[in-house]
Design a protein around this motif. Structure first.
Motif, PDB file in Angstrom:
ATOM      1  N   ILE A 151       0.157   7.538  19.096  1.00 33.33           N
ATOM      2  CA  ILE A 151       1.369   6.811  18.682  1.00 33.33           C
ATOM      3  C   ILE A 151       1.636   7.036  17.188  1.00 33.33           C
ATOM      4  O   ILE A 151       2.783   7.221  16.771  1.00 33.33           O
ATOM      5  N   THR A 152       0.570   7.028  16.390  1.00 33.29           N
ATOM      6  CA  THR A 152       0.735   7.245  14.952  1.00 33.29           C
ATOM      7  C   THR A 152       1.257   8.662  14.683  1.00 33.29           C
ATOM      8  O   THR A 152       2.103   8.876  13.811  1.00 33.29           O
ATOM      9  N   ALA A 153       0.772   9.628  15.474  1.00 34.74           N
ATOM     10  CA  ALA A 153       1.260  11.006  15.345  1.00 34.74           C
ATOM     11  C   ALA A 153       2.757  11.063  15.667  1.00 34.74           C
ATOM     12  O   ALA A 153       3.534  11.710  14.944  1.00 34.74           O
ATOM     13  N   THR A 173       3.655  12.377   3.972  1.00 34.48           N
ATOM     14  CA  THR A 173       4.700  11.440   4.372  1.00 34.48           C
ATOM     15  C   THR A 173       4.361   9.994   4.011  1.00 34.48           C
ATOM     16  O   THR A 173       5.236   9.145   4.018  1.00 34.48           O
ATOM     17  N   GLU A 174       3.088   9.718   3.756  1.00 30.67           N
ATOM     18  CA  GLU A 174       2.746   8.329   3.448  1.00 30.67           C
ATOM     19  C   GLU A 174       1.454   8.206   2.657  1.00 30.67           C
ATOM     20  O   GLU A 174       0.496   8.926   2.893  1.00 30.67           O
ATOM     21  N   LEU A 175       1.480   7.248   1.728  1.00 35.10           N
ATOM     22  CA  LEU A 175       0.258   6.788   1.079  1.00 35.10           C
ATOM     23  C   LEU A 175       0.072   5.366   1.554  1.00 35.10           C
ATOM     24  O   LEU A 175       1.020   4.597   1.630  1.00 35.10           O
ATOM     25  N   GLY A 230       0.794  -1.235   0.000  1.00 33.90           N
ATOM     26  CA  GLY A 230       0.000   0.000   0.000  1.00 33.90           C
ATOM     27  C   GLY A 230       0.820   1.276   0.000  1.00 33.90           C
ATOM     28  O   GLY A 230       0.322   2.342  -0.341  1.00 33.90           O
ATOM     29  N   ASN A 231       2.085   1.177   0.364  1.00 32.98           N
ATOM     30  CA  ASN A 231       2.947   2.359   0.350  1.00 32.98           C
ATOM     31  C   ASN A 231       3.341   2.785  -1.062  1.00 32.98           C
ATOM     32  O   ASN A 231       3.936   3.836  -1.252  1.00 32.98           O
ATOM     33  N   PHE A 232       3.040   1.934  -2.046  1.00 32.80           N
ATOM     34  CA  PHE A 232       3.437   2.238  -3.423  1.00 32.80           C
ATOM     35  C   PHE A 232       2.218   2.605  -4.253  1.00 32.80           C
ATOM     36  O   PHE A 232       1.185   1.952  -4.172  1.00 32.80           O
TER      37      PHE A 232
END
Ligand code: AVJ
Length: 309
Positions: free
Chosen positions: A200-202, A268-270, A149-151
């Protein structure tokens, strides 16, 4: 690294590659994310690995397991024990950019099972998998945790094709993928997984700036950015951003200074989400064919086994 930063911060939507999340602290924070009540992917995937996938693996009896983006290799143990019932000699080749973390989990696995041949590969999972030629076959390739999923789609197909190129006739590819909202899965459930109540995700998101300051010599002011994550329905993906609370100037060693406006964000992320037709199509584009497919009963997450066409 500097080139990635320079390029990313010169785009109209500023962005930074999500692989830079994973310094030692970032890898630890990600481990903590996987245990959060809101973050369903890890426990759902673990459940599917135990209930469904291990019998697929036992049936296939692979001699080697190549795990792309292995991280702490916690779920790997389920696959390794499913392999054990089929073959006596097993090779495990974890591939990850997080070198320290990889070395640590390698030591642990070796201690737990001295008969396991562990061959860690510290590299970007999109690089050529040339080390595979030395592994005993058949080889099971695994890309778990919805790392795919990051791509973005094109890059994901390229990654799948890269795996396909390393495969021989009897090898198989196991993919774990997070699903799009649907009949049973709500957008709220999906968004909560990236906006946990403990923050935590933050902290994971902000940690990237700390890692870049330390390793690339930038001077991001961590206190000036706020975590933001939301589901982009049109694109079918979660996006994580860092939003500048007020105007910032960031120095890039050898690359001048970049201005960031108040309210402007750095993506910062997909984290792309899938359904069965989309995954089937992407695998087909990489000359891979779905042989098994399963999801949990809440339709949150899918596991796919594919073979070379
Ligand atoms: C490791 C990329 C699958 O997208 O869910 C978790 C990373 N980011 N929380 C994901 C992540 C924020 C994770 N992947």
């Amino acid at each position: 690294m500097l080139e990635d930063i320079r390029w990313g911060l010169s785009q109209s939507q500023k962005q930074l590659p999500s692989k830079y999340f994973y310094d030692t602290r970032g890898s630890e924070l990600f481990e903590a994310i996987t245990e959060l009540p809101e973050y369903y992917p890890t426990r759902t995937e673990t459940g599917l690995l135990k209930a469904r996938v291990s019998s697929w693996v036992t049936e296939m009896a692979p001699a080697s397991l190549v795990e792309l983006g292995a991280g702490s290799a916690r779920k790997t143990r389920i696959l390794l024990s499913a392999m054990a019932s089929g073959t006596s000699e097993r090779t495990y080749a974890p591939v990850d950019v997080a070198g320290d973390f990889l070395r640590m989990s390698t030591e642990l696995l070796r201690a737990e099972d001295p008969s396991l041949d562990v061959r860690p590969q510290v590299r970007d999972i999109t690089w050529v998998l040339d080390f595979v030629v030395d592994l005993p076959g058949p080889v099971l390739f695994a890309l778990l945790g919805s790392t795919i999923g990051n791509f973005e789609e094109k890059a994901a197909i390229k990654l799948l094709s890269n795996v396909r190129s390393a495969m021989e006739g009897r090898d198989l590819f196991l993919l774990g993928a997070d699903l799009r909202p649907g009949e049973k899965k709500s957008i709220e459930c999906l968004e909560a997984a990236y906006n946990d109540s403990q923050g935590i995700t933050a902290a994971f998101n902000l940690n990237m700036l700390g890692a870049l300051n330390r390793d690339a010599g930038t001077n991001f002011d961590l206190a000036a950015f706020r975590h933001k994550a939301f589901y982009n329905e049109k694109a079918g993906r979660i996006e994580m951003h860092l939003v500048a609370e007020d105007a910032q100037e960031v120095r890039i060693p050898g690359g001048g200074v970049v201005g960031i406006a108040a309210g402007e964000s750095i993506r910062t992320e997909l984290s792309c989400k899938y359904d069965k037709p989309l995954l089937t199509r992407m695998l087909e584009s990489a000359r891979l064919e779905v042989v098994k497919w399963c999801t949990d009963e809440d339709g949150l997450y899918a596991m796919i086994l594919a073979s070379p066409v």
